[in-house]
Design an enzyme around this catalytic site. Structure first.
Site, PDB file in Angstrom:
ATOM      1  N   CYS A  32       0.896  -1.144   0.125  1.00  0.00           N
ATOM      2  CA  CYS A  32       0.078  -0.081  -0.012  1.00  0.00           C
ATOM      3  C   CYS A  32       0.874   1.354   0.162  1.00  0.00           C
ATOM      4  O   CYS A  32       2.112   1.258   0.062  1.00  0.00           O
ATOM      5  CB  CYS A  32      -0.949  -0.057   1.182  1.00  0.00           C
ATOM      6  SG  CYS A  32      -0.126   0.173   2.715  1.00  0.00           S
ATOM      7  N   ALA A  35       3.036   2.092   3.151  1.00  0.00           N
ATOM      8  CA  ALA A  35       4.256   0.979   3.175  1.00  0.00           C
ATOM      9  C   ALA A  35       5.199   1.734   2.255  1.00  0.00           C
ATOM     10  O   ALA A  35       6.563   1.925   2.687  1.00  0.00           O
ATOM     11  CB  ALA A  35       3.918  -0.403   2.557  1.00  0.00           C
ATOM     12  N   ARG A  64      11.804  -5.025   6.616  1.00  0.00           N
ATOM     13  CA  ARG A  64      12.396  -4.544   5.388  1.00  0.00           C
ATOM     14  C   ARG A  64      13.910  -5.133   5.540  1.00  0.00           C
ATOM     15  O   ARG A  64      14.522  -4.799   4.422  1.00  0.00           O
ATOM     16  CB  ARG A  64      11.972  -3.403   4.965  1.00  0.00           C
ATOM     17  CG  ARG A  64      12.191  -3.138   3.361  1.00  0.00           C
ATOM     18  CD  ARG A  64      11.314  -1.930   2.898  1.00  0.00           C
ATOM     19  NE  ARG A  64      12.041  -1.269   1.904  1.00  0.00           N
ATOM     20  CZ  ARG A  64      12.829   0.049   2.049  1.00  0.00           C
ATOM     21  NH1 ARG A  64      13.256   0.332   3.276  1.00  0.00           N
ATOM     22  NH2 ARG A  64      13.239   0.659   0.816  1.00  0.00           N
ATOM     23  N   HIS A  67       6.143   6.592  -2.197  1.00  0.00           N
ATOM     24  CA  HIS A  67       7.373   7.218  -2.407  1.00  0.00           C
ATOM     25  C   HIS A  67       7.137   8.529  -2.759  1.00  0.00           C
ATOM     26  O   HIS A  67       7.806   9.341  -2.223  1.00  0.00           O
ATOM     27  CB  HIS A  67       8.051   6.394  -3.653  1.00  0.00           C
ATOM     28  CG  HIS A  67       8.081   5.152  -3.721  1.00  0.00           C
ATOM     29  ND1 HIS A  67       7.986   4.407  -4.570  1.00  0.00           N
ATOM     30  CD2 HIS A  67       8.413   4.035  -2.486  1.00  0.00           C
ATOM     31  CE1 HIS A  67       8.314   2.859  -4.353  1.00  0.00           C
ATOM     32  NE2 HIS A  67       8.454   2.902  -3.012  1.00  0.00           N
TER      33      HIS A  67
HETATM   34 FE1  CFM Z   1      13.202   0.724  -5.241  1.00  0.00          FE
HETATM   35 FE2  CFM Z   1      12.734  -1.707  -5.320  1.00  0.00          FE
HETATM   36 FE3  CFM Z   1      10.854  -0.003  -3.812  1.00  0.00          FE
HETATM   37 FE4  CFM Z   1      13.585  -0.498  -3.059  1.00  0.00          FE
HETATM   38 FE5  CFM Z   1      12.567  -2.480  -1.440  1.00  0.00          FE
HETATM   39 FE6  CFM Z   1      11.635  -3.491  -3.858  1.00  0.00          FE
HETATM   40 FE7  CFM Z   1      10.029  -2.005  -2.422  1.00  0.00          FE
HETATM   41 MO1  CFM Z   1      10.625  -4.543  -1.697  1.00  0.00          MO
HETATM   42  S1  CFM Z   1      14.524  -0.871  -5.086  1.00  0.00           S
HETATM   43  S2  CFM Z   1      12.469   1.240  -3.099  1.00  0.00           S
HETATM   44  S3  CFM Z   1      14.351  -1.424  -1.262  1.00  0.00           S
HETATM   45  S4  CFM Z   1      11.227  -0.070  -6.035  1.00  0.00           S
HETATM   46  S5  CFM Z   1      12.781  -4.646  -2.219  1.00  0.00           S
HETATM   47  S6  CFM Z   1      12.305  -3.700  -5.936  1.00  0.00           S
HETATM   48  S7  CFM Z   1       9.641  -3.699  -3.402  1.00  0.00           S
HETATM   49  S8  CFM Z   1      10.756  -2.319  -0.371  1.00  0.00           S
HETATM   50  S9  CFM Z   1       9.270  -0.090  -2.632  1.00  0.00           S
HETATM   51  C1  HCA Z   2       6.717  -3.423   1.355  1.00  0.00           C
HETATM   52  C2  HCA Z   2       8.034  -3.959   1.573  1.00  0.00           C
HETATM   53  C3  HCA Z   2       8.601  -5.084   0.773  1.00  0.00           C
HETATM   54  C4  HCA Z   2       7.699  -6.385   0.933  1.00  0.00           C
HETATM   55  C5  HCA Z   2       8.305  -7.391   0.479  1.00  0.00           C
HETATM   56  C6  HCA Z   2       7.633  -8.733   0.347  1.00  0.00           C
HETATM   57  C7  HCA Z   2       9.902  -5.292   1.242  1.00  0.00           C
HETATM   58  O1  HCA Z   2       6.492  -3.575  -0.149  1.00  0.00           O
HETATM   59  O2  HCA Z   2       5.992  -2.984   2.129  1.00  0.00           O
HETATM   60  O3  HCA Z   2       6.719  -8.900  -0.325  1.00  0.00           O
HETATM   61  O4  HCA Z   2       8.174  -9.682   0.540  1.00  0.00           O
HETATM   62  O5  HCA Z   2      11.006  -5.125   0.543  1.00  0.00           O
HETATM   63  O6  HCA Z   2      10.102  -5.414   2.410  1.00  0.00           O
HETATM   64  O7  HCA Z   2       8.492  -4.597  -0.554  1.00  0.00           O
END
Ligand code: CFM
Ligand code: HCA
Length: 534
Positions: free
Chosen positions: A51, A54, A85, A186
């Site tokens: 979401c 998150a 995370r 973000h």
């Molecule tokens: Fe960029 Fe990502 Fe993300 Fe990320 Fe992550 Fe991710 Fe995420 Mo999980 S590099 S910031 S550190 S888009 S692993 S592939 S999904 S938390 S929002």
């Molecule tokens: C998030 C965090 C997450 C979840 C990872 C997963 C992460 O999207 O809220 O589904 O295993 O990197 O911790 O992307």
């Protein structure tokens, strides 16, 4: 591979099939196809997305250690985003604060939903100040906050006044439902960092040479520690990382850097643009995942600064680090060459990790993002043609102006283009995931559970990379799964030492046949017998 699309959509009702078909494409790097992305998930289809809250609280602000992040909402939201995370941090002295190990929440109850939660939020801020006296406090809205209309921004202002503006307190309208995915979160987070922190402090700390910002690196599994080690060894001054292993004051001084590196394009590209508009800091795209990619990034930085001393130092560091990297790679190549992988991660990682797999001789035959936008797939050249829909319009866009006092042209456009001709800096550019993937590979946006099952059934990859929601299902289908969100318990995987870790972990995973041996009890014998009783 178009057989795949027909096979999966066959099961869907007509309307759903029509929609999903646009998110499943056969790649052609010469003639990039259009893919549907960043739209609402079809209810009930079982997405892997998270979401907006998150994306805002967990992803962007989560890794900053000296801000108290209060989740205004029911306890589950705060609890779920509490260190899950694997974003790590380390203080530089005992005097420094680290609040990352705490989980702060207003723990909203039914009565707050009915009568409002603003008083409880104020009380939480007072408690945080009394116990921790932090420099900054962030307040994060969860779904019910938007539904009942609590005004977190007004509360933040009132509380700042109560403490004579000595503590920087600001709120985020990042209710979980606000956007179609984490990506909206973000954007909301970064806008507030821009408004409330960036540019607050003109102090120039550290070396005045080779000053850079690292945008879109979040220190998962210690990646930032390895990246910091490499920059330090090269004599490159890292002013601010957004936001792995970061502090509030590093954000406040980010405008004193001379170059921004964009790693995760999805989560932060607009901040790079804002830093360029306001302060004149150019940005280039890099990838510090993969040893060759890390070397390439270092060469880009050295080329940008046009300094013989730095160019020589960078080459020396690369040569030294590559000795161990090459030895580790040679040792595993016989086991990894010719294998296949599939990568389905949130944003950038489904692209960035293809470099590491390439280094191992492993082909990526299918990949996609949970919430990437079309530019993350097809490249920034498609930006002007992306239609803005109502869901995107719901997210605040801030426009920044040149800061007349502090804007400084680091390098003319002509000069940048001249360097670009010699070294592909990817200045102001990101070419996306599709140009790198092979012809005929499958690119799938917001993969559904049914589609994942079919991918595995039809193509039996040697390794599947995704997250915790997919992990055990995939393993039960006989295929090893590497989590590319939290790295399971592994990492770091960035930089040179990270590449070595990855080579070793992946070679072990693709060499074992243990998952193929696994049989669920009901696959061995019939477990339940049903008899009709009249
Ligand atoms: Fe960029 Fe990502 Fe993300 Fe990320 Fe992550 Fe991710 Fe995420 Mo999980 S590099 S910031 S550190 S888009 S692993 S592939 S999904 S938390 S929002
Ligand atoms: C998030 C965090 C997450 C979840 C990872 C997963 C992460 O999207 O809220 O589904 O295993 O990197 O911790 O992307």
């Amino acid at each position: 591979l178009s057989k795949f699309r027909e096979t999966v959509i066959e099961k869907y009702p007509n309307k759903v099939a029509k929609k999903r078909a646009k998110g499943i494409v056969n790649n052609d790097p010469e003639n990039i196809p259009e893919i549907q992305a960043n739209i609402r998930t079809i209810p009930g289809i079982i997405t892997q997305r998270g979401c907006t809250y998150a994306g805002c609280k967990g992803v962007v602000l989560g890794p900053t250690r000296d801000i108290v992040n209060i989740t205004h909402g029911p306890i589950g939201c705060g609890f779920y985003s509490w260190l899950t995370r694997r974003n790590q941090t380390t203080t530089t002295s005992d005097a420094e604060e680290n609040f990352i190990t705490y989980c702060f929440s207003t723990d909203m109850q039914d009565s707050n939903i009915v009568f409002g939660g603003e008083e409880k939020l104020k009380q939480a801020v007072r408690e945080a100040v009394e116990l921790f006296n932090p420099k900054a406090i962030g307040i994060f809205s969860t779904c019910p906050v938007g539904l009942i209309g609590d005004d977190v921004h007004k509360v933040a202002e009132q509380m700042m006044e109560e403490y004579d503006n000595k503590i920087n307190i600001f709120g985020f309208s990042c209710e979980g439902y606000k956007g179609v995915s984490q990506s909206a979160g973000h954007h909301i987070a970064n806008n507030q960092l821009y408004k409330h922190l960036i540019g607050n402090d003109d102090t120039v700390k550290g070396s005045t040479k080779y000053r850079i910002n690292m945008l879109g690196e979040y220190n998962i599994g210690g990646d930032a520690f390895e990246i910091e080690r490499i920059f330090e060894k090269c004599g490159i001054e890292l002013v601010a990382t957004f936001s792995g292993n970061s502090t509030i004051s590093s954000f406040e001084q980010a405008h004193t850097a001379d170059l921004s590196l964009v790693m995760c394009h999805r989560s932060i590209n607009y901040v790079a643009e804002m830093l360029e508009t306001s302060f004149g800091i150019p940005w280039i795209k890099v990838n510090l995942i993969g040893a060759d990619s890390t070397a390439k990034a270092l060469r880009k930085i050295a080329a940008y600064f046009e300094d013989e001393e730095l160019i020589a130092k960078v080459e020396e560091v690369i040569a030294e680090e590559m000795k161990d990297v090459e030895a580790a790679r040679e040792a595993v190549l016989p086991k990894t060459t010719g294998k296949t992988s599939m990568l389905f991660v949130g944003g950038s990682r489904a692209h960035h990790y293809q470099d590491l797999f390439e280094e191992l001789g492993i082909r990526t035959v299918a990949a996609g993002y949970e919430f990437g936008h079309r530019d993350d797939y097809e490249g920034r050249r498609v930006l002007p043609s992306i239609k803005i829909d109502a869901d995107s319009r719901n997210i605040e866009e801030i426009t920044v102006k040149r800061d007349e006092k502090r804007y400084k042209e680091r390098m003319t456009k002509e000069k940048l283009e001249e360097i670009q001709k010699q070294v592909d800096l990817e200045y102001n550019d990101y070419k996306g995931l599709m140009p790198q993937m092979e012809k005929g590979a499958l690119v799938i946006d917001d993969l559904s559970h049914h589609e994942m099952d079919k991918l595995i059934e039809m193509y039996k990859p040697d390794i599947f990379c995704a997250g915790i929601k997919e992990k055990y299902v995939v393993q039960k289908m006989g295929v090893p799964l590497k989590q590319l969100h939290n790295y399971d318990s592994g990492g770091p995987y960035a930089g040179f030492k990270g590449a070595i870790n990855f080579y070793n972990d992946i070679s072990m995973m693709v060499s074992t046949s243990i998952w193929k041996e696994v049989k669920a009890p009901w696959e061995k014998e019939e477990m339940v017998q049903a008899v009709y009783a009249y």
